[in-house]
Scaffold this motif. Structure first.
Motif, short mmCIF file in Angstrom:
data_model
loop_
_atom_site.label_atom_id
_atom_site.label_comp_id
_atom_site.label_asym_id
_atom_site.label_seq_id
_atom_site.Cartn_x
_atom_site.Cartn_y
_atom_site.Cartn_z
N GLY A 401 0.82 -1.20 0.00
CA GLY A 401 0.00 0.00 0.00
C GLY A 401 0.85 1.25 0.00
N LYS A 402 0.17 2.38 0.11
CA LYS A 402 0.83 3.68 0.07
C LYS A 402 0.87 4.27 1.47
CE LYS A 402 -1.25 7.23 -1.82
NZ LYS A 402 -1.77 8.19 -2.83
N ALA A 403 2.07 4.70 1.91
CA ALA A 403 2.21 5.32 3.23
C ALA A 403 1.72 6.76 3.15
CB ALA A 403 3.67 5.28 3.69
N VAL A 404 0.66 7.07 3.89
CA VAL A 404 0.06 8.40 3.83
C VAL A 404 0.36 9.23 5.09
CG1 VAL A 404 -1.77 7.68 2.27
CG2 VAL A 404 -2.11 7.49 4.75
N ALA A 405 0.85 8.61 6.16
CA ALA A 405 1.17 9.34 7.39
C ALA A 405 2.38 8.70 8.05
CB ALA A 405 -0.02 9.34 8.35
N LEU A 406 3.38 9.52 8.34
CA LEU A 406 4.59 9.06 9.02
C LEU A 406 4.84 9.99 10.20
CD1 LEU A 406 6.94 8.53 5.92
CD2 LEU A 406 5.59 6.80 7.11
N THR A 407 4.72 9.48 11.40
CA THR A 407 4.97 10.26 12.62
C THR A 407 5.87 9.45 13.54
OG1 THR A 407 3.10 9.39 13.90
CG2 THR A 407 2.64 11.23 12.40
N PRO A 408 6.42 10.08 14.58
CA PRO A 408 7.24 9.31 15.51
C PRO A 408 6.48 8.19 16.22
CG PRO A 408 7.65 11.65 15.79
CD PRO A 408 6.48 11.53 14.87
N GLU A 409 5.13 8.28 16.24
CA GLU A 409 4.35 7.27 16.95
C GLU A 409 3.79 6.18 16.04
OE1 GLU A 409 3.58 10.58 17.21
OE2 GLU A 409 4.68 10.94 19.08
N PHE A 410 3.33 6.53 14.81
CA PHE A 410 2.68 5.53 13.98
C PHE A 410 2.90 5.81 12.49
CE2 PHE A 410 -0.45 8.89 14.46
CZ PHE A 410 -0.94 9.03 13.18
N VAL A 411 2.65 4.76 11.68
CA VAL A 411 2.68 4.85 10.22
C VAL A 411 1.35 4.30 9.71
CG1 VAL A 411 3.77 4.03 8.09
CG2 VAL A 411 5.18 4.60 10.08
N GLN A 412 0.72 5.05 8.81
CA GLN A 412 -0.56 4.60 8.26
C GLN A 412 -0.40 4.30 6.77
OE1 GLN A 412 -4.24 7.17 7.93
NE2 GLN A 412 -4.88 5.80 9.61
N ILE A 413 -0.90 3.13 6.37
CA ILE A 413 -0.79 2.65 4.99
C ILE A 413 -2.19 2.48 4.41
CG2 ILE A 413 0.01 0.76 3.52
CD1 ILE A 413 2.16 0.20 5.59
N VAL A 414 -2.40 3.04 3.20
CA VAL A 414 -3.67 2.86 2.49
C VAL A 414 -3.46 1.81 1.41
CG1 VAL A 414 -5.41 3.97 1.05
CG2 VAL A 414 -4.38 5.23 2.95
N MET A 415 -4.24 0.74 1.46
CA MET A 415 -4.14 -0.34 0.49
C MET A 415 -5.18 -0.15 -0.60
SD MET A 415 -3.46 -3.46 3.21
CE MET A 415 -4.76 -2.93 4.31
#
Length: 545
Positions: A401-415
């Motif tokens: 998927g595509k990484a849409v959010a990168l922070t020191p706490e979490f990474v969010q991926i949209v598939m």
């Protein structure tokens, strides 16, 4: 007798003063003074008698009794003075000064604070003391009353003839006089204490009234002074911070892109002077208002903090090294926190750390936490994270998927399809993400029967052309960096043709589709050309440029 006349004259003058003043309780006061006078007359008579007996020769018991009677007489005289004047004995006595003494000076400094604390509980303590003294006086009066009754009963039982020893009746009479004097003294003491207790209770206020009065007094005096002192400290703090910013703008040593050691040293000195100035502003307000209680509290607090700070000198030394950029973590270098690299920004009491590949403002670390890290210089080609925002990634659990959010706490991926997967940043790193947005390779294998050994070159060329034509509807051919069809070799049951497709990162979203398309196009071409298939399998990609 002369002493008795003086006492009578003093009583007369006191009574006249009380009558002239006309207080509401003058009758009660006169009655108490009369009782006091009777008790002192009786004690004076006992003292005179003891003195006459002592003229016959030294006697320790008689001397002890005389001193006790003198003490009782002095106490009754103090009670008389207080009852007649309405003031405490010795209240107006002058106190002579002494030379310098450190303990005395410290007591003088703390005296306003102690007095303030004593004033808060003055009435309850006074009531408790009066009740205790009153109970003690009543106990002594009861004991004296019992003694008098016993002596009177014993004297009444003595024979009236001369058969009794002549000295016995005389001694019993002397004891009776002594205990009568003590009884009168105790009753006078009870009357005086009872009057003081009633007066204090009647003039006192309720708990809530006292609390409200104390709070109101505090707000109007010490509360106001405290607010002014805090306001002065805050104003001094922000003023010094503003002057520091002005200094940075006009100072030649601060104009460079990188802060020099001289600039850092000046900043540290300024921070120290700012702390002293902030404290001095508050103390100056307390000194100007003359509030010695709050000033003493402030000085005690400062001394306590100073004494406690000696245990933190190593920590302060470490902080000073960091501010001077001489510590183990330095400005502009790279540190790693929880597996994530960061660039150390301008070191201050709160230092900002940034990561070029991450969104947000980064991390803010206090000096305490920064001092635990070790930094190193970094190379411009070093990676800062496994991917950037909007990069397509493939995880080791086959998540794509595509990484849409990168922070020191979490990474969010949209598939594909819109499903979102959120991972802790450390968990994302441990899943070894493969970044496809910078280019990748997709491979597939076509297995033909051994009967096509003579046509290897023709099959490779034909398959290459067919794949090129088939990929055009899926991705622009400009994004195809390389397409190779090579015979990898002959197996036991097949001729294996390996298909290697290198694609630009712009086509990363079609990674799954390209995997499927290679196998499908290879099989369709073999069917169209009537090639005999031995087996056909689609291999997972070997990603890379």
């Amino acid at each position: 007798m002369s002493r008795l006349l003086q006492i009578l004259a003093f009583l007369t003058v006191s009574v006249r003063i009380l009558i002239a003043a006309g207080p509401a309780d003058s009758a009660d006061t006169i009655e108490r003074l009369e009782r006091n006078l009777e008790a002192r007359q009786a004690i004076s008579a006992q003292i005179d008698s003891l003195r006459e007996q002592l003229k016959a020769g030294p006697n320790d018991n008689l001397e002890t009794s005389r001193r006790e009677q003198q003490d009782r007489l002095a106490r009754l005289e103090r009670d008389f003075e207080e009852a007649a004047t309405g003031r405490k004995s010795g209240e107006l006595d002058s106190k002579s000064g002494t030379g310098f003494n450190l303990a005395t000076e410290a007591n003088d400094l703390l005296k306003p604070l102690v007095s303030e604390l004593k004033n808060l509980t003055e009435r309850p303590r006074a009531l408790g003391q009066l009740r205790t003294d009153l109970d003690d006086a009543r106990s002594r009066a009861a004991a004296a009353q019992q003694a008098v009754e016993n002596l009177r009963s014993l004297i009444a039982k003595l024979p009236q003839d001369n058969g009794t020893h002549p000295g016995l009746q005389k001694d019993l009479a002397r004891q009776l006089d002594t205990w009568n004097a003590r009884l009168l003294e105790a009753r006078s003491r009870i009357a005086n204490l009872d009057h003081q207790l009633n007066e204090l209770q009647n003039t006192g206020q309720s708990f809530w009234s006292t609390l409200w009065k104390g709070a109101k007094s505090f707000l109007l005096t010490r509360g106001r002074n405290l607010i002014l002192a805090v306001a002065a400290s805050v104003a001094a703090f922000f003023l010094l911070r503003f002057l520091h910013r002005v200094l940075i703008r006009i100072s030649p040593v601060h104009r460079g892109k990188d802060r020099t050691f001289t600039a850092r040293l000046l900043d540290v000195i300024w921070y120290a002077l700012s702390s002293i100035g902030t404290i001095a502003a508050g103390l100056a307000v307390l000194y100007a208002t003359g509030d010695w209680v709050l000033l003493a509290l402030a000085l005690i607090s400062i001394v306590g903090i100073t004494l406690a700070a000696k245990h933190g000198l190593p920590r302060f030394y470490q902080h000073a090294r960091l501010l001077l950029n001489l510590g183990q973590a330095r400005e502009g270098e790279r540190v790693v926190i929880n597996g994530i690299p960061w660039i150390v920004g301008s070191i201050n009491f709160s230092t900002r750390l940034t990561n070029p590949d991450m969104t947000g403002t980064g991390l803010f670390l206090p000096l305490e936490r920064l001092g635990e890290l070790v930094s190193r210089p970094w190379d411009p080609h070093e990676p800062w994270f496994g991917c950037g925002v909007n990069d397509w990634v493939l995880l080791n659990d086959d998540t794509f998927g595509k990484a849409v959010a990168l922070t020191p706490e979490f990474v969010q991926i949209v598939m594909h399809g819109g499903a979102r997967r959120t991972l802790a940043t450390q968990a994302f790193i441990y899943m070894q993400p493969v970044n496809l947005s910078h280019g990748f390779r997709v491979t597939s294998t076509l297995a033909l029967d051994h009967r096509h050994r003579a046509d290897l070159a023709a099959i490779s060329a034909t398959l290459h052309d067919a794949l090129t034509s088939g990929l055009a509807p899926i991705i622009p051919l400009a994004q195809v960096k390389s397409l190779k069809v090579e015979c990898r070799g002959a197996g036991d049951s097949s001729l294996d043709f390996e298909i290697l497709l290198d694609v630009d990162g712009q086509a990363a979203s079609h990674y799954r589709g390209l995997q499927r398309a290679l196998g499908r196009l290879a099989i369709e071409t073999a069917t169209t050309r009537s090639w005999t298939l031995a087996t056909s399998r689609l291999l997972l990609p070997a990603v890379g440029k």
